[in-house]
Design a protein around this motif. Structure first.
Motif, PDB file in Angstrom:
ATOM      1  N   PRO A 187       6.598   4.830  -2.111  1.00  0.00           N
ATOM      2  CA  PRO A 187       5.412   5.692  -1.983  1.00  0.00           C
ATOM      3  C   PRO A 187       4.111   4.906  -2.028  1.00  0.00           C
ATOM      4  N   ILE A 188       3.089   5.450  -1.373  1.00  0.00           N
ATOM      5  CA  ILE A 188       1.750   4.858  -1.373  1.00  0.00           C
ATOM      6  C   ILE A 188       0.850   5.736  -2.235  1.00  0.00           C
ATOM      7  N   ILE A 189       0.232   5.137  -3.241  1.00  0.00           N
ATOM      8  CA  ILE A 189      -0.578   5.870  -4.216  1.00  0.00           C
ATOM      9  C   ILE A 189      -2.039   5.471  -4.070  1.00  0.00           C
ATOM     10  N   PHE A 190      -2.923   6.464  -3.983  1.00  0.00           N
ATOM     11  CA  PHE A 190      -4.356   6.201  -3.947  1.00  0.00           C
ATOM     12  C   PHE A 190      -5.083   7.399  -4.554  1.00  0.00           C
ATOM     13  N   ASP A 191      -6.157   7.111  -5.284  1.00  0.00           N
ATOM     14  CA  ASP A 191      -6.907   8.163  -5.988  1.00  0.00           C
ATOM     15  C   ASP A 191      -5.932   9.033  -6.777  1.00  0.00           C
TER      16      ASP A 191
END
Length: 263
Positions: free
Chosen positions: A116-120
């Protein structure tokens, strides 16, 4: 200092782990003094070990193991680890493994392989075999679906996120998506299935038949800057690696190193 074995664990015999069809594939996560990983066992499917000694700090859960790597992040002053298992994405407290939230995500053959890509306060997930992708908004107690579509179906390699856009392989199409809306900006079959990484605002692309390329990371369209056939024959699904002005690419049988320093 000398390569001597400090400690060892066997996920099957020590935890009762169940090996998924294509083997344990996710990388263990070093998180502070812990090492967090999936075992796939009933009752101890995710475990946190003391990284220096191998002592089990906590182990719980009943999810079959996926193929992605766990990722840690902060939510509302709590450190959380996101685990993309065979049946979905689960957020657990790093301190004790307590489940904070779960988002069910079932795919053919239980293949959730792209990390998964996590941002904010958001997490992007994607899976192949026609499953598609989704953007989730995360709180300390819930994962709320923002959007879901089939615009990006990552078979193995994760997308990269750059300036509000995702670049990745939708099965055999290289594609760009707006991360906030999920709208496809462009798509090209130039590399077939493949993997990629981002460096200096450019995409390093590696197709499954050994084609290596460099392209702009821009939602305006696909613009290839350079390309070469660097390997051939067997499938090349491992991502390229950039280090000290060199790109390393491998297949199941060969490894190649290319000098791209410009010297």
């Amino acid at each position: 200092a000398n390569g001597a074995l400090v400690w060892t664990k066997n996920l099957v015999t020590d935890f009762g782990g169940y090996i998924p069809q294509w083997g344990y594939s996710g990388s263990p996560l070093v998180e502070g003094e812990l090492l967090i990983l999936e075992t796939g066992s009933s009752g101890r499917s995710v475990a946190a070990l003391e990284k220096k000694t191998g002592r089990v700090v906590w182990a719980n859960g009943n999810a079959a193991a996926g193929y992605a790597s766990p990722m840690a992040f902060d939510v509302a002053r709590e450190r959380v680890v996101a685990v993309f298992s065979a049946a979905g994405l689960t957020g657990r407290a790093v301190s004790n493994g307590r489940v904070l939230w779960h988002h069910t995500w079932r795919t053919s053959y239980d293949v959730n392989a792209a990390t998964p890509i996590i941002f904010d306060d958001k997490i992007f997930i994607s899976s192949g075999y026609g499953a598609g992708c989704a953007l989730l908004q995360i709180s300390a107690t819930a994962a709320k679906l923002v959007w879901q579509n089939k615009g990006m179906r990552n078979h193995m390699n994760s997308c990269v996120l750059w300036q509000g856009h995702l670049y990745g392989f939708d099965e055999a199409q290289l594609r760009c998506l707006d991360v906030i809306t999920g709208v496809v900006k462009w798509s090209t079959p130039a590399y077939g299935k493949g993997s990629l990484m981002l460096a200096d605002s450019r995409l390093i692309l590696y197709g499954e038949r050994g084609r290596l390329g460099l392209a702009e990371a821009s939602p305006a369209g696909f613009r290839e800057l350079a390309a070469a056939q660097v390997l051939g024959g067997s499938s090349t699904w491992a991502p390229p690696v950039l280090s000290n002005g060199r790109i390393y690419c491998r297949s199941s049988t060969d490894l190649v190193c290319l000098d791209v320093s410009g010297k």
